[in-house]
Design an enzyme around this catalytic site. Structure first.
Site, PDB file in Angstrom:
ATOM      1  N   LEU A   1      27.813  56.401  32.259  1.00 34.07           N
ATOM      2  CA  LEU A   1      28.882  55.591  32.845  1.00 34.07           C
ATOM      3  C   LEU A   1      28.302  54.355  33.530  1.00 34.07           C
ATOM      4  O   LEU A   1      27.098  54.296  33.793  1.00 34.07           O
ATOM      5  CB  LEU A   1      29.663  56.438  33.855  1.00 34.07           C
ATOM      6  CG  LEU A   1      30.264  57.734  33.299  1.00 34.07           C
ATOM      7  CD1 LEU A   1      31.003  58.484  34.395  1.00 34.07           C
ATOM      8  CD2 LEU A   1      31.196  57.459  32.133  1.00 34.07           C
ATOM      9  N   PRO A   2      29.176  53.370  33.862  1.00 35.94           N
ATOM     10  CA  PRO A   2      28.646  52.114  34.414  1.00 35.94           C
ATOM     11  C   PRO A   2      27.924  52.265  35.753  1.00 35.94           C
ATOM     12  O   PRO A   2      26.786  51.808  35.882  1.00 35.94           O
ATOM     13  CB  PRO A   2      29.896  51.231  34.560  1.00 35.94           C
ATOM     14  CG  PRO A   2      30.883  51.794  33.586  1.00 35.94           C
ATOM     15  CD  PRO A   2      30.602  53.271  33.537  1.00 35.94           C
TER      16      PRO A   2
ATOM     17  N   LYS B   1      13.841  53.858  38.039  1.00 33.41           N
ATOM     18  CA  LYS B   1      14.613  52.999  37.120  1.00 33.41           C
ATOM     19  C   LYS B   1      14.945  51.641  37.770  1.00 33.41           C
ATOM     20  O   LYS B   1      14.861  50.600  37.116  1.00 33.41           O
ATOM     21  CB  LYS B   1      15.888  53.742  36.709  1.00 33.41           C
ATOM     22  CG  LYS B   1      16.953  52.913  36.029  1.00 33.41           C
ATOM     23  CD  LYS B   1      16.583  52.495  34.635  1.00 33.41           C
ATOM     24  CE  LYS B   1      17.671  51.584  34.075  1.00 33.41           C
ATOM     25  NZ  LYS B   1      17.297  50.949  32.831  1.00 33.41           N
TER      26      LYS B   1
ATOM     27  N   LYS C   1      24.425  44.863  39.138  1.00 32.47           N
ATOM     28  CA  LYS C   1      24.538  46.148  39.852  1.00 32.47           C
ATOM     29  C   LYS C   1      23.151  46.720  40.144  1.00 32.47           C
ATOM     30  O   LYS C   1      22.851  47.119  41.262  1.00 32.47           O
ATOM     31  CB  LYS C   1      25.331  47.143  38.996  1.00 32.47           C
ATOM     32  CG  LYS C   1      25.283  48.568  39.505  1.00 32.47           C
ATOM     33  CD  LYS C   1      25.545  49.577  38.395  1.00 32.47           C
ATOM     34  CE  LYS C   1      24.586  49.437  37.249  1.00 32.47           C
ATOM     35  NZ  LYS C   1      24.378  50.615  36.419  1.00 32.47           N
TER      36      LYS C   1
END
Ligand code: NAD
Length: 297
Positions: free
Chosen positions: A64-65, A170, A245
């Protein structure tokens, strides 16, 4: 083994397809009916809802985003943790805040469900080819349970540490990626402003000390490489708003641990300006447009 795959966007769709092609029993779901139909057309079974896919699944994978989507999917009274089987394994591949991954792992454990964070690197090309890098946080035993599935979607699997550690590693990687895409764009734009052939310049830098992933696999200038977002009007790929993001997650973490990342902060500001100019849905390599002279676009 039954697998629910939730989130069939640019990354999730090819990942789910690779599992399907490897012979696993997949039930996919996305809130976008267009995404569901695109995958159904390739033979992957689609469920009517996330709950329907997850109820009898042994493994639930999500792509998901952002954090809020993951929280909404799993947590709360209507979240999937309420319907998943005890002993099931949750693999969240979304790039989200490490704190959210830790919260999810704790909530899952309280219901007898194992959870790992497994964000990926390698782009849509890696997702299609099944050569992603998985960066996993969580218990080693849970990673071993996930490994046969991850191996069908990726070529490299790293265990970064406990729950949330996959996300931390990440965002370090993606902060570097954001910075190097900007640096690569600047260098190419400078060469083009001097009349250099961008293909020749890109090849020179690729094989010289400036060589990097953007020059190898993801050249930001249209026409230099085939089959990259830059040569498809920056469609598909990794969206500007998703990069923004990730750079934002990195800066939140920087404040929390009092780290020093001036280039990370600058990359965040540049991607923010690029998004606010209306480019949020384009691929992140479109950042080169900020550096191009109008006559060269
Ligand atoms: P995307 O926007 O293409 O896909 C996300 C999908 O999730 C969409 O199809 C959306 O409809 C769906 N979705 C949102 N909320 C949902 C819900 N509650 N239930 C079901 N489906 C829902 O994004 P993407 O490019 O596939 O990226 C997914 C994640 O992977 C992000 O966290 C991103 O940062 C990360 N990532 C992307 C890339 C890349 O190159 N695109 C590379 C590495 C990591």
């Amino acid at each position: 083994m039954k697998i629910a795959f939730i989130g069939l966007g640019n990354m999730g769709a090819p990942m789910a397809l690779n599992l399907h092609k490897a012979g696993f029993s997949i039930s996919g779901y996305d809130i976008s009916s267009a995404s569901c139909e695109a995958l159904r057309a390739q033979g992957v079974p689609i469920a009517d809802s996330a709950g329907a896919a997850a109820t009898d699944a042994d493994v639930v994978i999500s792509m998901l985003p952002a954090s809020q989507h993951v929280e909404q999917l799993y947590l709360g009274e209507t979240g999937l943790l309420q319907v998943m089987k005890q002993g099931a394994l949750l693999i969240d591949c979304s790039t989200i805040a490490a704190e959210t991954s830790r919260k999810l792992a704790q909530a899952a454990e309280a219901r007898g469900i194992s959870a790992i964070d497994a964000p990926v690197s390698g782009g849509t090309g890696g997702a299609i080819a099944g050569t992603l890098t998985f960066i996993v946080g969580g218990k080693a035993a849970d990673l071993e349970r996930a490994r046969p599935l991850l191996e069908k979607m990726g070529a490299n699997i790293f265990h970064a540490g406990d729950a949330g550690a996959g996300q931390t590693a990440k965002i370090c990687n993606n902060m570097l990626l954001g910075i190097l895409m900007i640096g690569t764009s600047e260098a190419i734009a400078l060469g083009v402003a001097n009349g250099l052939d961008p293909k020749v310049l890109s090849e020179i830098m690729r094989r010289s000390s400036g060589g990097n992933w953007a020059l190898e696999k993801y050249n930001p200038l249209p026409g230099v490489m085939e089959n990259v977002p830059a040569s498809k009007n920056y469609a598909g790929g990794f969206g500007v708003d998703l990069m923004l993001k990730d750079l934002g997650l990195a800066q939140e973490n920087v404040r929390a641990v009092k780290a020093v990342t001036p280039l990370g902060a600058l990359a965040h500001a540049l991607y923010s300006a690029h998004s606010q100019a209306g480019n949020g849905a384009l691929d992140f390599s479109s950042i080169i447009r900020l550096m191009q002279r109008p006559e060269n676009t």
